[in-house]
Write a protein that holds these residues in place. Structure first.
Motif, PDB file in Angstrom:
ATOM      1  N   ALA A  55      -5.202   1.392   6.426  1.00 19.95           N
ATOM      2  CA  ALA A  55      -4.675   2.203   5.335  1.00 19.95           C
ATOM      3  C   ALA A  55      -5.510   3.468   5.202  1.00 19.95           C
ATOM      4  N   THR A  56      -4.847   4.598   5.052  1.00 18.91           N
ATOM      5  CA  THR A  56      -5.536   5.867   4.816  1.00 18.91           C
ATOM      6  C   THR A  56      -5.282   6.258   3.370  1.00 18.91           C
ATOM      7  N   CYS A 107       0.809   3.345   6.138  1.00 15.05           N
ATOM      8  CA  CYS A 107      -0.065   2.246   6.541  1.00 15.05           C
ATOM      9  C   CYS A 107       0.357   1.760   7.930  1.00 15.05           C
ATOM     10  N   TYR A 114     -14.173  -1.798   5.383  1.00 13.03           N
ATOM     11  CA  TYR A 114     -13.328  -2.846   5.964  1.00 13.03           C
ATOM     12  C   TYR A 114     -13.734  -4.178   5.383  1.00 13.03           C
ATOM     13  N   CYS A 155     -11.512  -2.866  -1.275  1.00 15.18           N
ATOM     14  CA  CYS A 155     -11.095  -3.617  -0.083  1.00 15.18           C
ATOM     15  C   CYS A 155     -11.079  -5.134  -0.317  1.00 15.18           C
ATOM     16  N   SER A 215     -13.184   4.383   9.833  1.00 16.25           N
ATOM     17  CA  SER A 215     -13.059   3.564   8.644  1.00 16.25           C
ATOM     18  C   SER A 215     -14.205   3.850   7.684  1.00 16.25           C
ATOM     19  N   ILE A 225       0.841  -1.199   0.000  1.00 19.55           N
ATOM     20  CA  ILE A 225       0.000   0.000   0.000  1.00 19.55           C
ATOM     21  C   ILE A 225       0.876   1.248   0.000  1.00 19.55           C
ATOM     22  N   ALA A 232     -13.779   2.601  -1.739  1.00 21.64           N
ATOM     23  CA  ALA A 232     -13.122   1.814  -0.691  1.00 21.64           C
ATOM     24  C   ALA A 232     -13.810   0.462  -0.510  1.00 21.64           C
ATOM     25  N   ILE A 234      -9.966   0.609   5.673  1.00 19.45           N
ATOM     26  CA  ILE A 234      -9.588   1.740   4.832  1.00 19.45           C
ATOM     27  C   ILE A 234     -10.223   2.995   5.415  1.00 19.45           C
TER      28      ILE A 234
END
Length: 104
Positions: free
Chosen positions: A54-55, A43, A101, A67, A98, A33, A63, A89
């Motif tokens: 992870a951003t 991350c 996910y 994912c 989040s 990532i 997302a 994420i």
């Protein structure tokens, strides 16, 4: 008594190996990532939460789509995670929450 100790030692060795595999796979995912250039910040791997965090600058729809694809790619490449591990994420605009996910 000795049989119990041997059985317990074998169980601990298996659990330790699975936990180590999860961490190793988590760090490999984070490296991928981070190296993608898409992350807004580095991350993170949380053994406590059993999560890779992870951003990424994307909306929640993107997302939620990406994912499970990432999780699938990790599985295809032989990553091993204990039950309960997730990819979370976050967006830089989600106040630390989040936006998606999925199970790893």
């Amino acid at each position: 008594m000795k049989l119990w100790v041997l059985a317990f030692s074998a169980a601990i060795a298996g659990a330790t190996s699975a936990a180590a595999d999860s961490l190793k796979s988590g760090y490999a995912l984070c490296a991928a990532i981070d190296n993608s250039g898409l992350a807004s910040k580095p991350c993170e791997v949380s053994a406590w939460s059993s999560a890779v965090i992870a951003t990424v600058d994307m909306d929640s729809g993107e997302a939620r789509d990406v994912c499970p694809r990432i999780a699938g790619l990790m599985k295809e490449r032989g990553a091993s995670f204990e039950a309960g591990w997730t990819l979370q994420i976050k967006s830089p605009f989600s106040n630390g929450e989040s936006i998606a996910y999925c199970k790893l």
